[in-house]
Design a protein around this motif. Structure first.
Motif, PDB file in Angstrom:
ATOM      1  N   ASN A 137      14.902  46.146 -44.430  1.00 35.79           N
ATOM      2  CA  ASN A 137      15.936  45.113 -44.326  1.00 35.79           C
ATOM      3  C   ASN A 137      16.837  45.380 -43.125  1.00 35.79           C
ATOM      4  O   ASN A 137      17.177  44.459 -42.368  1.00 35.79           O
ATOM      5  N   ILE A 138      17.252  46.632 -42.966  1.00 33.19           N
ATOM      6  CA  ILE A 138      18.174  46.960 -41.872  1.00 33.19           C
ATOM      7  C   ILE A 138      17.444  47.229 -40.563  1.00 33.19           C
ATOM      8  O   ILE A 138      17.880  46.790 -39.495  1.00 33.19           O
ATOM      9  N   PHE A 139      16.298  47.930 -40.610  1.00 38.62           N
ATOM     10  CA  PHE A 139      15.622  48.266 -39.364  1.00 38.62           C
ATOM     11  C   PHE A 139      14.996  47.046 -38.688  1.00 38.62           C
ATOM     12  O   PHE A 139      14.713  47.085 -37.492  1.00 38.62           O
ATOM     13  N   LEU A 140      14.768  45.974 -39.435  1.00 30.30           N
ATOM     14  CA  LEU A 140      14.220  44.750 -38.839  1.00 30.30           C
ATOM     15  C   LEU A 140      15.293  43.686 -38.636  1.00 30.30           C
ATOM     16  O   LEU A 140      14.978  42.530 -38.363  1.00 30.30           O
ATOM     17  N   ASP A 141      16.562  44.071 -38.742  1.00 34.07           N
ATOM     18  CA  ASP A 141      17.670  43.178 -38.414  1.00 34.07           C
ATOM     19  C   ASP A 141      17.621  42.870 -36.921  1.00 34.07           C
ATOM     20  O   ASP A 141      17.615  43.769 -36.084  1.00 34.07           O
ATOM     21  N   GLU A 142      17.598  41.588 -36.574  1.00 35.16           N
ATOM     22  CA  GLU A 142      17.529  41.189 -35.170  1.00 35.16           C
ATOM     23  C   GLU A 142      18.767  41.624 -34.377  1.00 35.16           C
ATOM     24  O   GLU A 142      18.740  41.673 -33.150  1.00 35.16           O
ATOM     25  N   LEU A 143      19.859  41.933 -35.074  1.00 37.03           N
ATOM     26  CA  LEU A 143      21.099  42.321 -34.414  1.00 37.03           C
ATOM     27  C   LEU A 143      21.359  43.823 -34.508  1.00 37.03           C
ATOM     28  O   LEU A 143      22.498  44.264 -34.336  1.00 37.03           O
ATOM     29  N   LEU A 144      20.341  44.583 -34.775  1.00 40.91           N
ATOM     30  CA  LEU A 144      20.527  46.012 -34.991  1.00 40.91           C
ATOM     31  C   LEU A 144      21.179  46.698 -33.792  1.00 40.91           C
ATOM     32  O   LEU A 144      21.989  47.610 -33.947  1.00 40.91           O
ATOM     33  N   MET A 145      20.831  46.267 -32.594  1.00 40.62           N
ATOM     34  CA  MET A 145      21.403  46.873 -31.399  1.00 40.62           C
ATOM     35  C   MET A 145      22.624  46.116 -30.903  1.00 40.62           C
ATOM     36  O   MET A 145      23.101  46.353 -29.791  1.00 40.62           O
ATOM     37  N   GLY A 146      23.154  45.220 -31.749  1.00 39.79           N
ATOM     38  CA  GLY A 146      24.373  44.515 -31.412  1.00 39.79           C
ATOM     39  C   GLY A 146      25.589  45.180 -32.018  1.00 39.79           C
ATOM     40  O   GLY A 146      25.631  46.403 -32.214  1.00 39.79           O
ATOM     41  N   PHE A 147      26.600  44.372 -32.362  1.00 38.68           N
ATOM     42  CA  PHE A 147      27.859  44.915 -32.883  1.00 38.68           C
ATOM     43  C   PHE A 147      28.027  44.616 -34.373  1.00 38.68           C
ATOM     44  O   PHE A 147      28.133  45.515 -35.179  1.00 38.68           O
ATOM     45  N   GLY A 148      28.061  43.353 -34.739  1.00 40.59           N
ATOM     46  CA  GLY A 148      28.107  43.012 -36.160  1.00 40.59           C
ATOM     47  C   GLY A 148      29.500  42.849 -36.728  1.00 40.59           C
ATOM     48  O   GLY A 148      30.492  42.753 -36.002  1.00 40.59           O
ATOM     49  N   SER A 149      29.556  42.857 -38.057  1.00 41.65           N
ATOM     50  CA  SER A 149      30.799  42.574 -38.769  1.00 41.65           C
ATOM     51  C   SER A 149      31.738  43.775 -38.749  1.00 41.65           C
ATOM     52  O   SER A 149      31.305  44.912 -38.563  1.00 41.65           O
ATOM     53  N   PRO A 150      33.063  43.537 -38.958  1.00 39.62           N
ATOM     54  CA  PRO A 150      34.002  44.662 -39.060  1.00 39.62           C
ATOM     55  C   PRO A 150      33.632  45.547 -40.246  1.00 39.62           C
ATOM     56  O   PRO A 150      33.140  45.072 -41.267  1.00 39.62           O
ATOM     57  N   GLY A 151      33.881  46.832 -40.097  1.00 41.15           N
ATOM     58  CA  GLY A 151      33.492  47.748 -41.155  1.00 41.15           C
ATOM     59  C   GLY A 151      34.618  48.617 -41.628  1.00 41.15           C
ATOM     60  O   GLY A 151      35.654  48.132 -42.093  1.00 41.15           O
ATOM     61  N   ALA A 152      34.453  49.919 -41.472  1.00 37.74           N
ATOM     62  CA  ALA A 152      35.411  50.883 -41.990  1.00 37.74           C
ATOM     63  C   ALA A 152      36.708  50.856 -41.192  1.00 37.74           C
ATOM     64  O   ALA A 152      36.780  50.333 -40.083  1.00 37.74           O
ATOM     65  N   ALA A 153      37.745  51.459 -41.795  1.00 42.54           N
ATOM     66  CA  ALA A 153      39.056  51.506 -41.151  1.00 42.54           C
ATOM     67  C   ALA A 153      39.021  52.256 -39.833  1.00 42.54           C
ATOM     68  O   ALA A 153      39.868  52.059 -38.967  1.00 42.54           O
ATOM     69  N   THR A 154      38.025  53.135 -39.647  1.00 44.86           N
ATOM     70  CA  THR A 154      37.886  53.885 -38.403  1.00 44.86           C
ATOM     71  C   THR A 154      37.420  53.008 -37.251  1.00 44.86           C
ATOM     72  O   THR A 154      37.362  53.463 -36.111  1.00 44.86           O
ATOM     73  N   GLY A 155      37.081  51.752 -37.540  1.00 44.07           N
ATOM     74  CA  GLY A 155      36.629  50.853 -36.497  1.00 44.07           C
ATOM     75  C   GLY A 155      35.135  50.777 -36.349  1.00 44.07           C
ATOM     76  O   GLY A 155      34.626  50.067 -35.482  1.00 44.07           O
ATOM     77  N   VAL A 156      34.394  51.490 -37.179  1.00 43.60           N
ATOM     78  CA  VAL A 156      32.938  51.433 -37.140  1.00 43.60           C
ATOM     79  C   VAL A 156      32.477  50.044 -37.573  1.00 43.60           C
ATOM     80  O   VAL A 156      32.888  49.540 -38.620  1.00 43.60           O
ATOM     81  N   SER A 157      31.638  49.417 -36.763  1.00 41.32           N
ATOM     82  CA  SER A 157      31.115  48.109 -37.155  1.00 41.32           C
ATOM     83  C   SER A 157      30.012  48.284 -38.192  1.00 41.32           C
ATOM     84  O   SER A 157      29.348  49.309 -38.241  1.00 41.32           O
ATOM     85  N   PHE A 158      29.812  47.246 -38.994  1.00 43.31           N
ATOM     86  CA  PHE A 158      28.876  47.327 -40.117  1.00 43.31           C
ATOM     87  C   PHE A 158      27.605  46.524 -39.905  1.00 43.31           C
ATOM     88  O   PHE A 158      26.771  46.472 -40.807  1.00 43.31           O
ATOM     89  N   GLY A 159      27.441  45.875 -38.763  1.00 43.02           N
ATOM     90  CA  GLY A 159      26.257  45.037 -38.615  1.00 43.02           C
ATOM     91  C   GLY A 159      26.229  43.998 -39.720  1.00 43.02           C
ATOM     92  O   GLY A 159      27.164  43.219 -39.878  1.00 43.02           O
ATOM     93  N   ASN A 160      25.160  44.005 -40.515  1.00 42.62           N
ATOM     94  CA  ASN A 160      25.082  43.122 -41.682  1.00 42.62           C
ATOM     95  C   ASN A 160      25.111  43.890 -43.002  1.00 42.62           C
ATOM     96  O   ASN A 160      24.717  43.351 -44.036  1.00 42.62           O
ATOM     97  N   ILE A 161      25.577  45.158 -42.966  1.00 41.95           N
ATOM     98  CA  ILE A 161      25.809  45.879 -44.210  1.00 41.95           C
ATOM     99  C   ILE A 161      26.888  45.152 -44.988  1.00 41.95           C
ATOM    100  O   ILE A 161      27.928  44.821 -44.439  1.00 41.95           O
ATOM    101  N   ARG A 162      26.651  44.893 -46.227  1.00 46.34           N
ATOM    102  CA  ARG A 162      27.451  44.128 -47.181  1.00 46.34           C
ATOM    103  C   ARG A 162      27.645  42.660 -46.787  1.00 46.34           C
ATOM    104  O   ARG A 162      28.468  41.941 -47.328  1.00 46.34           O
ATOM    105  N   THR A 163      26.778  42.178 -45.862  1.00 50.06           N
ATOM    106  CA  THR A 163      26.658  40.742 -45.633  1.00 50.06           C
ATOM    107  C   THR A 163      25.177  40.376 -45.522  1.00 50.06           C
ATOM    108  O   THR A 163      24.768  39.626 -44.654  1.00 50.06           O
ATOM    109  N   GLY A 164      24.374  40.940 -46.430  1.00 47.67           N
ATOM    110  CA  GLY A 164      22.948  40.636 -46.428  1.00 47.67           C
ATOM    111  C   GLY A 164      22.085  41.780 -46.899  1.00 47.67           C
ATOM    112  O   GLY A 164      21.009  41.559 -47.447  1.00 47.67           O
ATOM    113  N   TYR A 165      22.545  43.022 -46.679  1.00 46.88           N
ATOM    114  CA  TYR A 165      21.795  44.185 -47.165  1.00 46.88           C
ATOM    115  C   TYR A 165      22.743  45.364 -47.345  1.00 46.88           C
ATOM    116  O   TYR A 165      23.803  45.432 -46.712  1.00 46.88           O
TER     117      TYR A 165
END
Length: 367
Positions: A137-165
């Protein structure tokens, strides 16, 4: 059999999937290769200019951050031993997001540190690597090498974690992978279980079980990849028992420059972000899906992505829409422009928890 060409390297799968190449095509610097022994090094480096408009808090911020994939350096070895090939990988994943919090230091984590034994029977992996549940699910995400959704408070982006997988946590494991059977591959493993019932007499009497089935074929010029993966574990204490389980699935179809991907998951007793040692009060449900399309024209790849997750366990509903353009300057240098729109509501009250629009422009160098 050369271990460097095997598909178990998490970063190799990720980057190869985005490039439309096999893991064996991944660039790496071969440091040594003689008498059946080889050693190679691979790297992935990236940085993005990020401008984010946070409507809920009424703020706008500009940052320089890494993308969804951290900066990584990996070391691979393999040695032919007659009917067996021994191999291994260690990779170090680092952030650039802490440059003002830790000016002369940085956070480094080891997501892969494992050995492999290959033979006609397939492969056995021992050590720490990404999990099997939600892996494709995650390794075949077309946006894996992009930025994605906001994530942790440290500023780490989440890609599509918790918005699809959910995230396939790097975990201690013993995993068996079958030989390729005309496009069919099977992986099954035992993993360190999570303590979701801390307290008196807390125990996990059995390991966490994970498995993934993948199948790839070509039908009338259309390349098809399908997958099904799952996870189950149990944790209990003197008063509570929590069974955590989930199923992930998906299919990807590619013809000429067009690629369409649809994936999803359903789970219970599992907050659909990542599994960890943390108390869960009950076995509630979560589900999500991700739909993506991409078109590659020459050196450019255009991506449209939409995903949702609905979680009773985590008490949230999310949706994420992204558009992105990837431009290959050459095989080792890529430019990225992405616009991301993320929304999250508190499911129990309907209150708006997040509403952010993010522009990310970045560059990736890999070898």
């Amino acid at each position: 059999m050369n271990n460097n060409k095997l598909k178990q390297s998490g970063l190799a799968i990720a980057v190869a999937a985005m490039m439309g190449a096999s893991a064996s095509a991944q660039a790496a610097v071969e440091v040594y290769s003689q008498d059946g022994t080889s050693f190679s090094v691979d790297g992935y480096f990236n940085a993005f200019y990020v401008n984010r408009d946070d409507s809920v808090n009424d703020v706008r911020n500009s940052d320089v951050k890494m993308g969804f994939l951290p900066n990584t350096i990996g070391f691979n070895f393999s040695k032919d031993m007659g009917e067996l090939t021994l191999g291994g990988r260690s990779s170090f994943w680092t952030t650039i997001n802490d440059s003002l919090q830790s000016p002369t230091d940085t956070s480094i984590d080891v997501r892969q540190l494992y050995a492999t034994v290959d033979g006609s029977f397939g492969q056995v992996l021992i050590g720490k690597d990404f999990g099997l549940y939600a892996r494709s699910n995650i390794f075949l995400d077309e946006l894996l090498m992009g930025f994605g959704s906001p994530g942790a408070a440290t500023g780490v982006s989440f890609g599509n974690i918790r918005t699809g997988y959910p995230y396939p946590n790097p975990s201690a494991q013993i995993t068996y992978r079958s030989p390729d059977m005309s496009g069919l591959n099977v992986a099954v493993g035992i993993f360190e279980p999570a303590n979701t019932t801390p307290g008196a007499e807390s125990e996990q009497s059995a390991p966490r079980l994970e498995a993934e089935l993948t199948y790839a074929t070509e039908l009338q010029g259309v390349s098809l990849t399908g997958w099904l993966n799952g996870r189950h574990q149990s944790s209990e204490n003197a008063t509570t028992e929590i069974d955590s389980q989930g199923i992930g699935y998906g299919v990807k179809a590619s013809v000429a420059g067009l690629s369409l991907t649809a994936s999803g998951f359903t789970s219970e007793g599992d907050v659909p972000v990542l599994i960890t040692d943390a108390a869960l009060a009950s076995e509630e449900d979560a589900d999500g899906y991700l739909i993506q399309g991409s078109y590659t024209f020459g050196a450019n790849r255009f991506v449209l992505s939409y995903g949702e997750t609905d979680s009773d366990q985590g008490d949230f509903e999310t949706e994420n829409t992204s558009v992105a353009v990837f431009h290959d300057v050459n095989s080792n240098f890529k430019l990225v422009a992405e616009y991301n729109m993320f929304e999250q509501d508190v499911k129990s009250s309907g209150a708006e928890a997040a509403d952010t629009d993010t522009l990310a422009i970045g560059a990736i160098v890999m070898f």
